[in-house]
Design a protein around this motif. Structure first.
Motif, mmCIF file in Angstrom:
data_model
loop_
_atom_site.group_PDB
_atom_site.id
_atom_site.type_symbol
_atom_site.label_atom_id
_atom_site.label_comp_id
_atom_site.label_asym_id
_atom_site.label_seq_id
_atom_site.Cartn_x
_atom_site.Cartn_y
_atom_site.Cartn_z
ATOM 1 N N UNK A 198 38.225 41.864 25.753
ATOM 2 C CA UNK A 198 39.544 42.455 25.938
ATOM 3 C C UNK A 198 40.259 41.814 27.108
ATOM 4 N N UNK A 199 41.487 41.380 26.876
ATOM 5 C CA UNK A 199 42.341 40.857 27.941
ATOM 6 C C UNK A 199 43.260 41.962 28.435
ATOM 7 N N UNK A 200 43.446 42.047 29.738
ATOM 8 C CA UNK A 200 44.423 42.957 30.332
ATOM 9 C C UNK A 200 45.442 42.083 31.054
ATOM 10 N N UNK A 201 46.696 42.175 30.640
ATOM 11 C CA UNK A 201 47.704 41.269 31.187
ATOM 12 C C UNK A 201 49.080 41.913 31.187
ATOM 13 N N UNK A 202 50.015 41.209 31.846
ATOM 14 C CA UNK A 202 51.409 41.605 31.877
ATOM 15 C C UNK A 202 52.222 40.377 32.228
ATOM 16 N N UNK A 222 44.810 47.567 38.445
ATOM 17 C CA UNK A 222 44.431 48.988 38.485
ATOM 18 C C UNK A 222 44.036 49.467 37.094
ATOM 19 N N UNK A 223 44.808 49.065 36.092
ATOM 20 C CA UNK A 223 44.484 49.449 34.716
ATOM 21 C C UNK A 223 43.174 48.804 34.284
ATOM 22 N N UNK A 224 42.990 47.515 34.587
ATOM 23 C CA UNK A 224 41.762 46.824 34.182
ATOM 24 C C UNK A 224 40.538 47.477 34.804
ATOM 25 N N UNK A 225 40.602 47.749 36.107
ATOM 26 C CA UNK A 225 39.469 48.336 36.825
ATOM 27 C C UNK A 225 39.156 49.738 36.300
ATOM 28 N N UNK A 226 40.176 50.530 36.097
ATOM 29 C CA UNK A 226 39.931 51.903 35.646
ATOM 30 C C UNK A 226 39.554 51.976 34.176
ATOM 31 N N UNK A 227 40.056 51.054 33.364
ATOM 32 C CA UNK A 227 39.617 50.991 31.974
ATOM 33 C C UNK A 227 38.145 50.611 31.913
ATOM 34 N N UNK A 279 28.807 45.559 26.012
ATOM 35 C CA UNK A 279 29.628 46.218 24.992
ATOM 36 C C UNK A 279 31.080 45.777 25.126
ATOM 37 N N UNK A 280 31.530 45.635 26.371
ATOM 38 C CA UNK A 280 32.914 45.243 26.629
ATOM 39 C C UNK A 280 32.963 44.191 27.727
ATOM 40 N N UNK A 281 33.612 43.084 27.445
ATOM 41 C CA UNK A 281 33.975 42.121 28.475
ATOM 42 C C UNK A 281 35.478 42.255 28.684
ATOM 43 N N UNK A 282 35.869 42.674 29.873
ATOM 44 C CA UNK A 282 37.285 42.860 30.186
ATOM 45 C C UNK A 282 37.716 41.758 31.140
ATOM 46 N N UNK A 283 38.810 41.089 30.807
ATOM 47 C CA UNK A 283 39.299 39.970 31.603
ATOM 48 C C UNK A 283 40.666 40.332 32.158
ATOM 49 N N UNK A 339 39.197 40.077 21.142
ATOM 50 C CA UNK A 339 39.335 41.122 20.140
ATOM 51 C C UNK A 339 40.581 41.960 20.370
ATOM 52 N N UNK A 340 41.038 42.026 21.621
ATOM 53 C CA UNK A 340 42.177 42.884 21.931
ATOM 54 C C UNK A 340 42.876 42.402 23.188
#
Length: 298
Positions: free
Chosen positions: A33-37, A46-51, A150-154, A174-175
């Protein structure tokens, strides 16, 4: 054998063996999962860390890569910024870094973290052009002992530049979770991030609205500091899902500085919002995975 890894060795990176290691490692990550803006200052990290913490609180095994080479702060927000990074010599002779972990005194499964923040002094700027940034990110992906996740968040930096392209070209996402705030200026830039992920053919794209409103500590009323409903409107306009909104929480700043994600403060509106967003994301990803498996059997 383990050694301390005080610096990031950029020489010789980007080679075929490294690319192959990334391919092999991601086979052990169930969801990527990528977290971006497209815009800075929206609380993306903050969203990435808390997710990540919300998912780990639910018992999932989570890795979090801070792909913001020039402004890494994920390690600080997860309370592991003072950790030493060790490296282990592998059978073929290359070294792999061992990511620091935190389980917040047993409140979550151990979250694995890797960031440039571990590898350079905190007051030392990283003055690199795109080629070195690309090579560094590939090493953070391929030369780290991530293991089964289970989840790799970038967590990406603002914009749509080299870091994002490098990951998308090397990791099968994946997302993508696009973070915005309600005001129009933020929506202009985050809309570009949504469309970049569409062009990269990321299977699932969704929007999270951060700093949606402030709950007045005196009267309890909601105050729309930056407008209202912009994230949902963006999602509807672009034809993607809206995962939820997160209010401004006065404890969030203190929590981040202390290395304790706000999602672990279970009695706060922001914590509840992040847990609900994590629930919705897991539900959507499992639905998509089920649909994909059905198509394979037809």
């Amino acid at each position: 054998m383990t050694i301390k890894a005080p610096t990031l060795n950029v020489g010789g990176l980007g080679t075929d063996p490294l690319t192959e290691r990334i391919k092999e490692k991601q086979k052990k990550w169930k969801y990527r999962i990528a977290v971006l803006s497209g815009k800075g200052g929206v609380g993306k990290s903050t969203v990435a860390v808390n997710l990540a913490t919300a998912l780990a609180k639910k018992g999932y095994y989570v890795g979090l890569l801070d792909a913001d080479i020039h402004g890494p702060n994920v390690a600080k927000m997860l309370g592991v910024d003072k950790a030493d990074v060790l490296a282990e010599r592998m059978e073929d002779g290359h070294f792999e870094m061992i990511p620091p972990m935190n389980d917040f005194l047993g409140q979550t499964t151990p979250i694995k973290v890797m960031s440039m923040g571990f590898l350079v002094p905190e007051d030392q700027p990283i003055i690199w052009r795109g080629a070195l940034v690309t090579k560094a990110i590939k090493q953070l992906l391929g030369d780290v002992k991530w293991g089964e996740l289970d989840f790799m968040i970038i967590d990406f930096p603002p914009g749509t530049g080299d870091e994002i392209l490098t990951v998308v070209q090397n990791v099968q996402l994946d997302a993508a979770v696009i973070v915005t705030t309600p005001q129009e200026v933020a929506l202009l830039d985050t809309g570009k991030a949504v469309n970049m992920m569409k062009k990269m053919e990321v299977p699932y794209i969704a929007v999270v609205e951060n700093m949606s409103y402030l709950i007045c500590p005196h009267c309890g009323n909601e105050i729309d500091l930056f407008g209202k409903g912009g994230g949902r409107k963006l999602a509807e306009k672009e034809g993607v899902d809206f995962l939820g909104d997160v209010p401004i929480d006065l404890k969030a700043r203190e929590a981040s500085d202390a290395g304790m994600p706000i999602v672990l403060y279970g009695d706060t509106p922001a914590a509840k919002a992040f847990m609900e967003i994590a629930d919705e994301l897991v539900k959507k990803l499992e639905e998509l995975k089920g649909e994909g498996e059905e198509q394979k059997t037809e």
